[in-house]
Design an enzyme around this catalytic site. Structure first.
Site, PDB file in Angstrom:
ATOM      1  N   LYS A 107       0.809  -1.220   0.000  1.00 56.00           N
ATOM      2  CA  LYS A 107       0.000   0.000   0.000  1.00 56.00           C
ATOM      3  C   LYS A 107       0.845   1.273   0.000  1.00 56.00           C
ATOM      4  O   LYS A 107       0.407   2.314  -0.469  1.00 56.00           O
ATOM      5  CB  LYS A 107      -0.952  -0.006   1.185  1.00 56.00           C
ATOM      6  CG  LYS A 107      -2.082  -1.002   0.991  1.00 56.00           C
ATOM      7  CD  LYS A 107      -3.237  -0.722   1.929  1.00 56.00           C
ATOM      8  CE  LYS A 107      -4.465  -1.505   1.525  1.00 56.00           C
ATOM      9  NZ  LYS A 107      -4.354  -2.946   1.850  1.00 56.00           N
ATOM     10  N   GLU A 129      -9.733   7.328   3.476  1.00 57.07           N
ATOM     11  CA  GLU A 129     -10.628   6.511   4.291  1.00 57.07           C
ATOM     12  C   GLU A 129      -9.981   5.149   4.422  1.00 57.07           C
ATOM     13  O   GLU A 129      -9.162   4.752   3.597  1.00 57.07           O
ATOM     14  CB  GLU A 129     -12.013   6.450   3.647  1.00 57.07           C
ATOM     15  CG  GLU A 129     -12.290   5.302   2.743  1.00 57.07           C
ATOM     16  CD  GLU A 129     -11.460   5.286   1.488  1.00 57.07           C
ATOM     17  OE1 GLU A 129     -10.823   4.243   1.269  1.00 57.07           O
ATOM     18  OE2 GLU A 129     -11.434   6.272   0.734  1.00 57.07           O
ATOM     19  N   SER A 395       1.687  -9.860  -0.660  1.00 60.14           N
ATOM     20  CA  SER A 395       1.333  -8.430  -0.602  1.00 60.14           C
ATOM     21  C   SER A 395       1.644  -7.766   0.728  1.00 60.14           C
ATOM     22  O   SER A 395       1.840  -6.554   0.776  1.00 60.14           O
ATOM     23  CB  SER A 395      -0.148  -8.256  -0.944  1.00 60.14           C
ATOM     24  OG  SER A 395      -0.953  -9.066  -0.107  1.00 60.14           O
TER      25      SER A 395
HETATM   26  C1  PLP Z   1      -5.170  -3.927   1.469  1.00 64.17           C
HETATM   27  C2  PLP Z   1      -4.445  -5.181   1.220  1.00 64.17           C
HETATM   28  C3  PLP Z   1      -4.782  -6.046   0.164  1.00 64.17           C
HETATM   29  C4  PLP Z   1      -5.954  -5.823  -0.738  1.00 64.17           C
HETATM   30  O1  PLP Z   1      -5.917  -4.678  -1.518  1.00 64.17           O
HETATM   31  P1  PLP Z   1      -5.649  -4.707  -3.095  1.00 64.17           P
HETATM   32  O2  PLP Z   1      -5.969  -3.341  -3.522  1.00 64.17           O
HETATM   33  O3  PLP Z   1      -6.560  -5.737  -3.689  1.00 64.17           O
HETATM   34  O4  PLP Z   1      -4.235  -5.068  -3.289  1.00 64.17           O
HETATM   35  C5  PLP Z   1      -4.006  -7.168  -0.046  1.00 64.17           C
HETATM   36  N1  PLP Z   1      -2.961  -7.463   0.766  1.00 64.17           N
HETATM   37  C6  PLP Z   1      -2.628  -6.683   1.811  1.00 64.17           C
HETATM   38  C7  PLP Z   1      -1.461  -7.071   2.652  1.00 64.17           C
HETATM   39  C8  PLP Z   1      -3.347  -5.510   2.067  1.00 64.17           C
HETATM   40  O5  PLP Z   1      -2.992  -4.751   3.116  1.00 64.17           O
END
Ligand code: PLP
Length: 425
Positions: A107, A129, A395
């Site tokens: 993010k 938000e 992610s």
């Molecule tokens: C917020 C988040 C997601 C989901 O958001 P995307 O916009 O679909 O990438 C996925 N993995 C983590 C670790 C997150 O914090």
């Protein structure tokens, strides 16, 4: 009802996408996308679009952002050969380590880029938000670094559920505003943030957290997250001498997935797999698998797939991972699904938990519950396609999920991990 595209239309749209022609001048990815915002926001969105055109690919801005990503946010993130998972799954597994980016997930790539853009555009404050608080924390950190005040709207229920992230935002200098209206969670917070923006479209910059919303956000966020796929493509080619057979990422709004997939879209032989939250199962309100179970419609300024009932009411959603618990999905994913370039599948809460536990003992990595959905989807694919090379978008890190894990798995330290090879007690 699904959006029907012929094979020829699909091929033409993919060619346009690869040629950088999508989104088009109206912010559309084929049938999806666009800009369905309240009239009062149109001037602000038009200004944002002009700013994106002016700065996003301006060499000076690109160089400055690149330097900040490196010196402050910790990029490039490593590519880790997952030796333990490879052995267990009978495949060659690599992990793209967004968990090692600053604030613990991908993010920050988006939050930093947009905060720097807000500064360029002369905004006096940033509005955001947040649901689980991850985007709020990334935005608060990026705004502190860039030097711009930050206001984060958060549902009153989420504020209680995600207390540690509220405290992190506060320490990073953000003002967290509790939202008592509506369902008092993310959807209400989005409505409230939009309301704030309508009240001050000149001085405020609305920093959106995923590849969703009205044009130009899906494009802007994708461009800022493409760094994941650009690095990963280079890294895996350097390490293995070739491309992966499959690339797998979890899909909430879709920002980490689109960022990872995008540089591989033109590689015909590379299978791209997005994994949505299958939750407790396919029943109404039990999941947030938008592409798998949804229908087309407008949500938060954008025509895409979404989970709503026959009356157009948005469904309640469920996922064990807060970051995937959203009834919509980015319009570019809706297109990639419709033309068949990306396959979308689901992993249930239980499958994600199991994959998380396997990753912990096999790799010494605690992934975020969101990322665990990608691991579960990748495991299923690898077991059906033995010996192949699989790249997984990790992610984020799972430290934030410990309260959930403790609740679900139990507090008994001797319960251990079912994937552990340590002798049972
Ligand atoms: C917020 C988040 C997601 C989901 O958001 P995307 O916009 O679909 O990438 C996925 N993995 C983590 C670790 C997150 O914090």
């Amino acid at each position: 009802m699904q959006v029907e595209l012929s094979a020829a239309e699909g091929r033409a749209l993919l060619t346009r996408l690869l040629g950088g022609k999508l989104p088009d001048a109206h912010g559309r990815f084929g049938p999806f996308g666009g800009c369905y915002a309240p009239e009062a926001l149109m001037p602000a969105l038009a200004r944002l679009e002009a700013g994106v055109k002016q700065y996003l690919h301006d060499p000076k801005f690109v160089a400055e952002l690149g330097k900040e990503l490196e010196q402050w946010a910790g990029r490039p993130t490593p590519l880790t050969p997952a030796r333990g998972l490879s052995k267990r799954w009978g495949a060659e597994v690599y992990l793209k380590r967004e968990d090692l980016a600053h604030t613990g997930a991908h993010k920050i790539n988006n939050a930093l880029g947009q905060a720097m853009l807000a500064k360029r555009l002369g905004a006096e404050r940033v509005i955001a938000e947040t649901g689980a608080g991850q985007h709020g924390v990334a935005t608060a950190a990026a705004c502190a670094r860039v030097g711009i005040p930050c206001i984060v709207y958060m549902g009153a229920i989420d504020i209680v559920r995600q207390a540690p992230n509220v405290d992190r935002m506060a320490q990073l200098g953000a003002e967290v505003v509790p939202v008592e209206s509506g369902n008092r969670t993310l959807r209400a917070a989005i409505d409230e943030a939009f309301r704030d923006w309508v009240g001050d479209p000149e001085g405020s910059y609305y920093l959106l957290g995923s590849a969703v919303g009205p044009h130009p956000y899906p494009y802007l966020v994708r461009e800022l997250q493409r760094v994941i796929g650009k690095e990963a493509r280079r890294q895996i080619t350097e390490v293995t001498g070739g491309l992966p057979d499959a690339v797998v990422a979890c899909v909430g709004g879709g920002s980490n997935a689109i960022g990872l997939f995008h540089p591989f879209l033109g590689d015909e032989k590379v299978r791209l797999i997005g994994v949505e939250a299958g939750g407790r199962g396919p029943g109404l309100g039990d999941h947030s698998a938008t592409l798998t179970n949804g229908t087309p419609g407008v949500l938060h300024g954008c025509y895409s797939m979404l989970l709503h009932d026959a009356d157009g009411q948005v469904q309640e959603t469920h996922s064990i991972s807060a970051g995937l618990d959203y009834p919509g999905v980015g319009p570019e994913h809706a297109l990639l699904d419709a033309i068949g370039r990306v396959s979308y599948t689901t992993a249930t809460d239980d499958e994600a938990l199991d994959a998380l536990q396997e990753c912990c003992v096999a790799e010494g990595l605690l992934p975020a519950l969101e990322s665990a959905h990608a691991l579960a989807g990748a495991r299923r694919w690898a077991q059906k396609n033995p010996g192949t090379r699989v790249l997984i978008g990790l992610s984020g890190r799972g430290d934030k999920d410990m309260p959930t894990l403790t609740k679900v798995i139990g507090r008994d330290p001797y319960a251990g991990n079912p994937h552990s090879e340590a002798p049972a007690r």
